[in-house]
Design a protein around this motif. Sequence first.
Motif, PDB file in Angstrom:
ATOM      1  N   GLY A  67      31.747  31.252  -5.104  1.00  0.00           N
ATOM      2  CA  GLY A  67      32.167  32.620  -4.798  1.00  0.00           C
ATOM      3  C   GLY A  67      31.976  33.510  -6.004  1.00  0.00           C
ATOM      4  N   SER A  68      33.038  34.211  -6.376  1.00  0.00           N
ATOM      5  CA  SER A  68      32.934  35.147  -7.504  1.00  0.00           C
ATOM      6  C   SER A  68      33.434  34.554  -8.817  1.00  0.00           C
ATOM      7  CB  SER A  68      33.722  36.423  -7.180  1.00  0.00           C
ATOM      8  OG  SER A  68      35.086  36.095  -6.999  1.00  0.00           O
ATOM      9  N   SER A  69      33.616  33.237  -8.862  1.00  0.00           N
ATOM     10  CA  SER A  69      34.076  32.618 -10.111  1.00  0.00           C
ATOM     11  C   SER A  69      33.010  32.789 -11.194  1.00  0.00           C
ATOM     12  CB  SER A  69      34.359  31.124  -9.913  1.00  0.00           C
ATOM     13  OG  SER A  69      33.147  30.375  -9.868  1.00  0.00           O
ATOM     14  N   GLY A  70      33.390  32.582 -12.423  1.00  0.00           N
ATOM     15  CA  GLY A  70      32.408  32.579 -13.499  1.00  0.00           C
ATOM     16  C   GLY A  70      31.652  31.256 -13.505  1.00  0.00           C
ATOM     17  N   TRP A  71      30.587  31.202 -14.283  1.00  0.00           N
ATOM     18  CA  TRP A  71      29.823  29.965 -14.430  1.00  0.00           C
ATOM     19  C   TRP A  71      30.648  28.980 -15.245  1.00  0.00           C
ATOM     20  CZ3 TRP A  71      25.749  28.999 -11.575  1.00  0.00           C
ATOM     21  CH2 TRP A  71      24.989  30.055 -11.078  1.00  0.00           C
ATOM     22  N   VAL A  72      30.713  27.725 -14.789  1.00  0.00           N
ATOM     23  CA  VAL A  72      31.478  26.686 -15.462  1.00  0.00           C
ATOM     24  C   VAL A  72      30.549  25.510 -15.769  1.00  0.00           C
ATOM     25  CG1 VAL A  72      33.390  25.045 -15.238  1.00  0.00           C
ATOM     26  CG2 VAL A  72      33.617  27.364 -14.321  1.00  0.00           C
ATOM     27  N   LYS A  73      30.548  25.093 -17.042  1.00  0.00           N
ATOM     28  CA  LYS A  73      29.714  23.952 -17.428  1.00  0.00           C
ATOM     29  C   LYS A  73      30.296  22.686 -16.821  1.00  0.00           C
ATOM     30  CE  LYS A  73      27.597  21.751 -21.433  1.00  0.00           C
ATOM     31  NZ  LYS A  73      27.444  21.834 -22.896  1.00  0.00           N
ATOM     32  N   MET A  74      29.472  21.990 -16.029  1.00  0.00           N
ATOM     33  CA  MET A  74      29.922  20.792 -15.330  1.00  0.00           C
ATOM     34  C   MET A  74      29.375  19.510 -15.955  1.00  0.00           C
ATOM     35  SD  MET A  74      31.851  22.016 -12.896  1.00  0.00           S
ATOM     36  CE  MET A  74      32.034  20.735 -11.670  1.00  0.00           C
ATOM     37  N   GLY A  75      28.350  19.644 -16.790  1.00  0.00           N
ATOM     38  CA  GLY A  75      27.794  18.447 -17.407  1.00  0.00           C
ATOM     39  C   GLY A  75      26.552  18.748 -18.201  1.00  0.00           C
ATOM     40  N   GLU A  76      26.090  17.730 -18.902  1.00  0.00           N
ATOM     41  CA  GLU A  76      24.827  17.815 -19.632  1.00  0.00           C
ATOM     42  C   GLU A  76      24.227  16.421 -19.693  1.00  0.00           C
ATOM     43  OE1 GLU A  76      25.304  18.416 -24.070  1.00  0.00           O
ATOM     44  OE2 GLU A  76      27.249  19.110 -23.364  1.00  0.00           O
ATOM     45  N   ALA A  77      22.918  16.367 -19.853  1.00  0.00           N
ATOM     46  CA  ALA A  77      22.237  15.072 -19.896  1.00  0.00           C
ATOM     47  C   ALA A  77      20.856  15.227 -20.514  1.00  0.00           C
ATOM     48  CB  ALA A  77      22.096  14.509 -18.480  1.00  0.00           C
ATOM     49  N   PRO A  78      20.413  14.192 -21.226  1.00  0.00           N
ATOM     50  CA  PRO A  78      19.033  14.207 -21.729  1.00  0.00           C
ATOM     51  C   PRO A  78      18.071  13.979 -20.559  1.00  0.00           C
ATOM     52  CG  PRO A  78      20.076  12.112 -22.248  1.00  0.00           C
ATOM     53  CD  PRO A  78      21.133  12.986 -21.616  1.00  0.00           C
ATOM     54  N   ILE A  79      16.875  14.523 -20.666  1.00  0.00           N
ATOM     55  CA  ILE A  79      15.860  14.322 -19.627  1.00  0.00           C
ATOM     56  C   ILE A  79      15.166  12.991 -19.914  1.00  0.00           C
ATOM     57  CG2 ILE A  79      13.808  15.261 -18.485  1.00  0.00           C
ATOM     58  CD1 ILE A  79      16.359  17.045 -18.258  1.00  0.00           C
ATOM     59  N   GLU A  80      15.201  12.088 -18.933  1.00  0.00           N
ATOM     60  CA  GLU A  80      14.551  10.794 -19.110  1.00  0.00           C
ATOM     61  C   GLU A  80      13.045  10.987 -19.232  1.00  0.00           C
ATOM     62  OE1 GLU A  80      15.425   7.370 -16.682  1.00  0.00           O
ATOM     63  OE2 GLU A  80      17.371   8.228 -16.174  1.00  0.00           O
ATOM     64  N   ARG A  81      12.411  10.154 -20.014  1.00  0.00           N
ATOM     65  CA  ARG A  81      10.958  10.211 -20.193  1.00  0.00           C
ATOM     66  C   ARG A  81      10.309   9.439 -19.055  1.00  0.00           C
ATOM     67  NH1 ARG A  81       7.802   9.854 -25.965  1.00  0.00           N
ATOM     68  NH2 ARG A  81       9.155  11.482 -26.742  1.00  0.00           N
ATOM     69  N   ARG A  82      10.356  10.043 -17.881  1.00  0.00           N
ATOM     70  CA  ARG A  82       9.851   9.421 -16.662  1.00  0.00           C
ATOM     71  C   ARG A  82       9.417  10.521 -15.703  1.00  0.00           C
ATOM     72  NH1 ARG A  82      12.850   8.969 -12.395  1.00  0.00           N
ATOM     73  NH2 ARG A  82      14.792   9.234 -13.518  1.00  0.00           N
ATOM     74  N   VAL A  83       8.334  10.276 -14.990  1.00  0.00           N
ATOM     75  CA  VAL A  83       7.853  11.241 -13.998  1.00  0.00           C
ATOM     76  C   VAL A  83       8.404  10.843 -12.638  1.00  0.00           C
ATOM     77  CG1 VAL A  83       5.848  12.203 -12.820  1.00  0.00           C
ATOM     78  CG2 VAL A  83       5.769  11.773 -15.283  1.00  0.00           C
ATOM     79  N   GLY A  84       9.085  11.779 -11.981  1.00  0.00           N
ATOM     80  CA  GLY A  84       9.589  11.564 -10.628  1.00  0.00           C
ATOM     81  C   GLY A  84      10.999  11.014 -10.562  1.00  0.00           C
ATOM     82  N   SER A  85      11.610  11.244  -9.411  1.00  0.00           N
ATOM     83  CA  SER A  85      12.986  10.833  -9.152  1.00  0.00           C
ATOM     84  C   SER A  85      13.059   9.378  -8.708  1.00  0.00           C
ATOM     85  CB  SER A  85      13.577  11.727  -8.057  1.00  0.00           C
ATOM     86  OG  SER A  85      14.763  11.196  -7.558  1.00  0.00           O
ATOM     87  N   LYS A  86      13.963   8.611  -9.289  1.00  0.00           N
ATOM     88  CA  LYS A  86      14.184   7.227  -8.854  1.00  0.00           C
ATOM     89  C   LYS A  86      14.726   7.217  -7.431  1.00  0.00           C
ATOM     90  CE  LYS A  86      15.465   5.406 -13.380  1.00  0.00           C
ATOM     91  NZ  LYS A  86      16.610   4.888 -14.172  1.00  0.00           N
ATOM     92  N   THR A  87      15.597   8.170  -7.116  1.00  0.00           N
ATOM     93  CA  THR A  87      16.208   8.236  -5.793  1.00  0.00           C
ATOM     94  C   THR A  87      15.152   8.466  -4.719  1.00  0.00           C
ATOM     95  OG1 THR A  87      18.176   9.171  -6.814  1.00  0.00           O
ATOM     96  CG2 THR A  87      17.993   9.391  -4.431  1.00  0.00           C
ATOM     97  N   VAL A  88      14.255   9.409  -4.941  1.00  0.00           N
ATOM     98  CA  VAL A  88      13.201   9.690  -3.963  1.00  0.00           C
ATOM     99  C   VAL A  88      12.250   8.496  -3.874  1.00  0.00           C
ATOM    100  CG1 VAL A  88      11.241  11.196  -3.430  1.00  0.00           C
ATOM    101  CG2 VAL A  88      13.390  12.178  -4.244  1.00  0.00           C
ATOM    102  N   GLU A  89      11.970   7.894  -5.020  1.00  0.00           N
ATOM    103  CA  GLU A  89      11.098   6.704  -5.053  1.00  0.00           C
ATOM    104  C   GLU A  89      11.693   5.595  -4.189  1.00  0.00           C
ATOM    105  OE1 GLU A  89      10.438   3.876  -8.663  1.00  0.00           O
ATOM    106  OE2 GLU A  89       9.195   5.658  -8.961  1.00  0.00           O
ATOM    107  N   GLN A  90      13.008   5.375  -4.245  1.00  0.00           N
ATOM    108  CA  GLN A  90      13.670   4.346  -3.460  1.00  0.00           C
ATOM    109  C   GLN A  90      13.616   4.673  -1.970  1.00  0.00           C
ATOM    110  OE1 GLN A  90      17.566   4.206  -5.164  1.00  0.00           O
ATOM    111  NE2 GLN A  90      16.893   3.082  -6.982  1.00  0.00           N
ATOM    112  N   LEU A  91      13.692   5.947  -1.619  1.00  0.00           N
ATOM    113  CA  LEU A  91      13.621   6.351  -0.221  1.00  0.00           C
ATOM    114  C   LEU A  91      12.239   6.102   0.371  1.00  0.00           C
ATOM    115  CD1 LEU A  91      15.617   9.697  -0.334  1.00  0.00           C
ATOM    116  CD2 LEU A  91      16.422   7.498   0.532  1.00  0.00           C
ATOM    117  N   ASP A  92      11.206   6.175  -0.464  1.00  0.00           N
ATOM    118  CA  ASP A  92       9.839   5.978   0.000  1.00  0.00           C
ATOM    119  C   ASP A  92       9.518   4.516   0.285  1.00  0.00           C
ATOM    120  OD1 ASP A  92       9.349   8.659  -0.128  1.00  0.00           O
ATOM    121  OD2 ASP A  92       8.340   8.603  -2.074  1.00  0.00           O
TER     122      ASP A  92
END
Length: 168
Positions: free
Chosen positions: A142-167
């Motif tokens: 809604g009209s709340s302010g932006w709230v930081k929910m998390g942070e993470a390093p980007i893995e050195r990998r191309v593509g999503s593991k989750t999507v890969e598992q679905l395929d």
Amino acid sequence: MRLRPPAVLGLAAALAAFAGCKSHAPKAELEITELETYWILDAPRGGTQYMAPAVRLRVKNRSPEPIRSIQATANFHRVGEEENWGSAWEQVTPASKPLEPGKDVVVVLRSDGRYTSPGTAESMFAHKLFKDARSEIFLRAGSSGWVKMGEAPIERRVGSKTVEQLDR
């Protein structure tokens, strides 16, 4: 100044509508689960490959009521640099289709900052000018302010593991 009856009724209706607006607390009402980071390849153009960092996650409604108009954004930084290298924004749920209590939705935030190369993704990872990236994820409801929910390093990998598992 004297208010006429229609003006008084209009003011009363506006005050009643405003009183019905609920202020949201994203940290208390929303939860990020299944956070995954990776790199996305765009289709090559003219022999040039484009690769961008991405974050895939689920946003869950932990509150007892439906939440309207949830938005997500991410800032992407190259390791060793403080300024934003790229960002992404997504309308998670429109006001007309609230996220029901206990339900979740998949969100993919893809940076507008990219690496380009005439070679493969693997050659980009090996390039001497390549820098790993990290992400910061923010939500608002809604009209709340932006709230930081998390942070993470980007893995050195191309593509999503989750999507890969679905395929499979």
